[in-house]
Design a protein around this motif. Structure first.
Motif, PDB file in Angstrom:
ATOM      1  N   THR A  80      -4.095  -0.016  -8.928  1.00  0.00           N
ATOM      2  CA  THR A  80      -5.067   0.835  -8.429  1.00  0.00           C
ATOM      3  C   THR A  80      -6.217   0.125  -8.015  1.00  0.00           C
ATOM      4  O   THR A  80      -6.552  -0.895  -8.701  1.00  0.00           O
ATOM      5  N   SER A 138     -10.246   1.507  -4.798  1.00  0.00           N
ATOM      6  CA  SER A 138      -9.270   2.798  -3.964  1.00  0.00           C
ATOM      7  C   SER A 138      -7.896   2.426  -3.701  1.00  0.00           C
ATOM      8  O   SER A 138      -7.960   4.259  -3.170  1.00  0.00           O
ATOM      9  N   THR A 139      -7.453   1.875  -3.287  1.00  0.00           N
ATOM     10  CA  THR A 139      -6.405   2.444  -2.473  1.00  0.00           C
ATOM     11  C   THR A 139      -5.202   1.850  -3.726  1.00  0.00           C
ATOM     12  O   THR A 139      -4.936   0.904  -4.677  1.00  0.00           O
ATOM     13  N   ARG A 140      -4.033   2.523  -3.670  1.00  0.00           N
ATOM     14  CA  ARG A 140      -2.717   2.899  -4.762  1.00  0.00           C
ATOM     15  C   ARG A 140      -1.377   1.819  -4.146  1.00  0.00           C
ATOM     16  O   ARG A 140      -1.663   1.750  -3.076  1.00  0.00           O
ATOM     17  N   TYR A 141      -1.031   0.520  -5.340  1.00  0.00           N
ATOM     18  CA  TYR A 141       0.222  -0.146  -4.992  1.00  0.00           C
ATOM     19  C   TYR A 141       1.419   0.010  -5.621  1.00  0.00           C
ATOM     20  O   TYR A 141       0.157   0.454  -6.543  1.00  0.00           O
ATOM     21  N   ARG A 155       0.981  -0.829   0.229  1.00  0.00           N
ATOM     22  CA  ARG A 155       0.516   0.427   0.061  1.00  0.00           C
ATOM     23  C   ARG A 155       0.579   0.980  -0.306  1.00  0.00           C
ATOM     24  O   ARG A 155       1.957   0.731   0.508  1.00  0.00           O
ATOM     25  N   GLU A 156       0.321   2.228  -0.997  1.00  0.00           N
ATOM     26  CA  GLU A 156       1.138   3.200  -1.288  1.00  0.00           C
ATOM     27  C   GLU A 156       1.712   3.967   0.323  1.00  0.00           C
ATOM     28  O   GLU A 156       3.150   4.984   0.158  1.00  0.00           O
TER      29      GLU A 156
END
Length: 134
Positions: free
Chosen positions: A121, A124-127, A101-102
């Protein structure tokens, strides 16, 4: 602190509690879980942190790394990850990687993991894909 292999069912309990308590229990089960190696960190007999390792050739991906919320910040996850990296290396793994996770990139950088150019993404979570070579 004691790190040892655990069953996928033990990993599922912590995953569900920490990561997606509002989802159906089946949501935290991976189709690859039967072929994974699941590790847990125990303190005074209580499972505090879990991670699952999936080895393909000389590479391994770790997934579903979770520490009980009330136990976070006590070093349990760090100790677990250090032990899993050592175990992976001893199994002949040359590269270990994860989808970070970012907001957790700096945590993994403390273990000398490096960011790659692979970013995505999901929900809605950026990896960011991170890796470590032994």
């Amino acid at each position: 602190m004691n790190v040892q292999s655990i069953t996928k069912e033990q990993a599922w309990e912590v995953r569900h509690t920490v990561m997606w308590p509002d989802k159906d229990f089946s949501y935290i089960q991976l189709k690859d879980d039967p072929s994974g190696i699941h590790y847990g960190l125990f303190e005074e007999g209580e499972l505090k942190s879990v991670v699952s390792l999936f080895i393909t050739g000389d590479e391994a991906q770790f997934r579903k790394f979770a520490t009980l919320k009330k136990e976070q910040g006590k070093g349990y996850g760090s100790r677990l990850l250090e032990e899993v990296f050592l175990k992976a290396k001893n199994l002949g793994v040359r590269k270990v990687w994860c989808n970070a996770r970012e907001n957790k990139v700096s945590f993994y950088q403390a273990f000398n993991m490096k960011k790659t150019a692979r970013v995505f993404t999901k929900s809605s979570t950026r990896y960011i894909v991170m890796e470590l070579f032994f």
